[in-house]
Scaffold this motif. Structure first.
Motif, PDB file in Angstrom:
ATOM      1  N   SER A  44       0.829  -1.207   0.000  1.00 43.45           N
ATOM      2  CA  SER A  44       0.000   0.000   0.000  1.00 43.45           C
ATOM      3  C   SER A  44       0.867   1.262   0.000  1.00 43.45           C
ATOM      4  N   ARG A  45       1.996   1.229   0.706  1.00 43.77           N
ATOM      5  CA  ARG A  45       2.909   2.385   0.697  1.00 43.77           C
ATOM      6  C   ARG A  45       3.492   2.595  -0.696  1.00 43.77           C
ATOM      7  N   GLU A  46       3.899   1.496  -1.342  1.00 45.28           N
ATOM      8  CA  GLU A  46       4.448   1.598  -2.696  1.00 45.28           C
ATOM      9  C   GLU A  46       3.401   2.134  -3.674  1.00 45.28           C
ATOM     10  N   ILE A  47       2.147   1.714  -3.495  1.00 46.89           N
ATOM     11  CA  ILE A  47       1.081   2.181  -4.384  1.00 46.89           C
ATOM     12  C   ILE A  47       0.886   3.688  -4.249  1.00 46.89           C
ATOM     13  N   CYS A  48       0.862   4.170  -3.021  1.00 46.77           N
ATOM     14  CA  CYS A  48       0.644   5.604  -2.797  1.00 46.77           C
ATOM     15  C   CYS A  48       1.810   6.449  -3.307  1.00 46.77           C
ATOM     16  N   GLN A  49       3.026   5.901  -3.280  1.00 48.79           N
ATOM     17  CA  GLN A  49       4.203   6.656  -3.708  1.00 48.79           C
ATOM     18  C   GLN A  49       4.441   6.565  -5.213  1.00 48.79           C
ATOM     19  N   GLU A  50       4.303   5.355  -5.771  1.00 53.55           N
ATOM     20  CA  GLU A  50       4.676   5.122  -7.158  1.00 53.55           C
ATOM     21  C   GLU A  50       3.485   5.098  -8.117  1.00 53.55           C
ATOM     22  N   LYS A  51       2.292   4.860  -7.600  1.00 52.08           N
ATOM     23  CA  LYS A  51       1.052   4.819  -8.395  1.00 52.08           C
ATOM     24  C   LYS A  51       1.160   3.872  -9.598  1.00 52.08           C
ATOM     25  N   PRO A  52       1.373   2.582  -9.351  1.00 52.55           N
ATOM     26  CA  PRO A  52       1.434   1.619 -10.459  1.00 52.55           C
ATOM     27  C   PRO A  52       0.055   1.415 -11.087  1.00 52.55           C
ATOM     28  N   THR A  53       0.010   0.759 -12.226  1.00 55.00           N
ATOM     29  CA  THR A  53      -1.265   0.473 -12.894  1.00 55.00           C
ATOM     30  C   THR A  53      -2.022  -0.601 -12.119  1.00 55.00           C
ATOM     31  N   HIS A  54      -3.311  -0.718 -12.396  1.00 56.38           N
ATOM     32  CA  HIS A  54      -4.103  -1.718 -11.670  1.00 56.38           C
ATOM     33  C   HIS A  54      -3.686  -3.135 -12.037  1.00 56.38           C
ATOM     34  N   GLU A  55      -3.158  -3.332 -13.258  1.00 54.13           N
ATOM     35  CA  GLU A  55      -2.646  -4.664 -13.613  1.00 54.13           C
ATOM     36  C   GLU A  55      -1.441  -5.034 -12.751  1.00 54.13           C
TER      37      GLU A  55
ATOM     38  N   GLU B 119      -1.015  -8.140  -9.957  1.00 54.19           N
ATOM     39  CA  GLU B 119       0.090  -9.092 -10.017  1.00 54.19           C
ATOM     40  C   GLU B 119       0.816  -9.181  -8.674  1.00 54.19           C
ATOM     41  N   LYS B 120       1.044  -8.029  -8.034  1.00 54.84           N
ATOM     42  CA  LYS B 120       1.715  -8.029  -6.737  1.00 54.84           C
ATOM     43  C   LYS B 120       0.845  -8.674  -5.660  1.00 54.84           C
ATOM     44  N   LEU B 121      -0.463  -8.476  -5.765  1.00 57.99           N
ATOM     45  CA  LEU B 121      -1.376  -9.116  -4.818  1.00 57.99           C
ATOM     46  C   LEU B 121      -1.327 -10.632  -4.957  1.00 57.99           C
ATOM     47  N   ILE B 122      -1.278 -11.111  -6.191  1.00 59.12           N
ATOM     48  CA  ILE B 122      -1.188 -12.551  -6.431  1.00 59.12           C
ATOM     49  C   ILE B 122       0.109 -13.102  -5.863  1.00 59.12           C
ATOM     50  N   GLN B 123       1.200 -12.365  -6.010  1.00 58.88           N
ATOM     51  CA  GLN B 123       2.488 -12.797  -5.466  1.00 58.88           C
ATOM     52  C   GLN B 123       2.441 -12.917  -3.948  1.00 58.88           C
TER      53      GLN B 123
END
Length: 252
Positions: free
Chosen positions: A90-101, A105-109
């Protein structure tokens, strides 16, 4: 961001919140995580409400309007490693804003990361049962009997859970079998004290973490969730006590 993208990112945020809740995170952390992710992707307002079995989120943005999603949550385990990894994600998402795909993928990992093997779980059950039996005054025979019963209870628990049985029914079956085997061990001379053997096995089932989490939620202001978890913990403890008492009554 258009409405379709908003729905996709909200879906990802809800999935992360669901996994946090299932892994034992407090509802305050779940709500804050979903809210921060939604705001990071352009939502002007994000209203999140969560209890132990449900998450509801509504977001608003000038570009996509109002989007609402609801997630039904079932089944909970205490997995602090997964909570830590989801927090980091969640921290990486807020900082880097990756795509939903990329988020998916990271959630599956995270979901597919290796767990303890069944053999290791058997060893842990044996160590916990035997250690607590000795801790409360049992001798080496009680420790050995409690450790063996702990291994058998793990087999029974794994078998019962395959049928998606209610957690209360699972606890009742395991506690009844555990109490029966503890008394049987004393009658057969394998152990010396049925109560001390049972104490070691009870510690495998007792909802100590759930009870502590319920108090934490209430002190944090999440009264509804805290009361729900508190009642679930008390009910589970009563079922466990009933199972061991029933086993002792049969053999008594």
């Amino acid at each position: 961001m258009n409405r379709r993208e908003a729905e996709e990112y909200l879906y990802c945020a809800m999935s992360i919140g669901e996994q946090l809740l299932v892994s034992g995170a407090e509802v305050g952390r779940v709500e804050d995580t979903i809210r921060r992710i939604c705001l990071a992707y352009g939502a002007e307002r994000a209203d999140v409400f969560s209890i132990t079995s449900s998450i509801v989120t509504t977001i608003y943005g000038a570009d996509f309007g109002v989007c609402t999603q609801t997630r039904r949550v079932s089944g909970m385990v205490n997995d602090l490693d997964r909570v830590d990894q989801l927090n980091q994600l969640s921290r990486e998402i807020c900082q880097e804003k990756p795509t939903h795909e990329e988020i998916k993928e990271k959630l599956i990992q995270i979901q597919n990361r290796p767990h303890y093997s069944f053999g290791m779980q058997l060893l842990i059950y044996a160590l916990v049962s035997g250690s607590f039996s000795v801790f409360f005054g049992g001798d080496w025979k009680d420790m050995a009997a409690s450790a063996i019963i702990g291994v058998l209870l793990k087999f029974i628990e794994a078998f019962v859970k395959k049928g998606s049985v209610n957690s209360l029914i699972t606890a009742l079956i395991c506690s009844t079998v555990g109490g029966f085997l503890a008394n049987l061990a004393v009658y057969s001379g394998i152990g010396d004290h049925a109560d001390l053997i049972s104490i070691g096995n009870i510690m495998l089932l007792i909802p100590g973490i759930a009870f502590t989490n319920s108090l934490r939620d209430m002190f944090s202001g999440d009264t509804i969730t805290g009361l729900i978890r508190f009642m679930e913990s008390i009910l589970l403890a009563l079922v466990i006590a009933l199972g061991f008492t029933f086993a002792g009554f049969i053999l008594g």
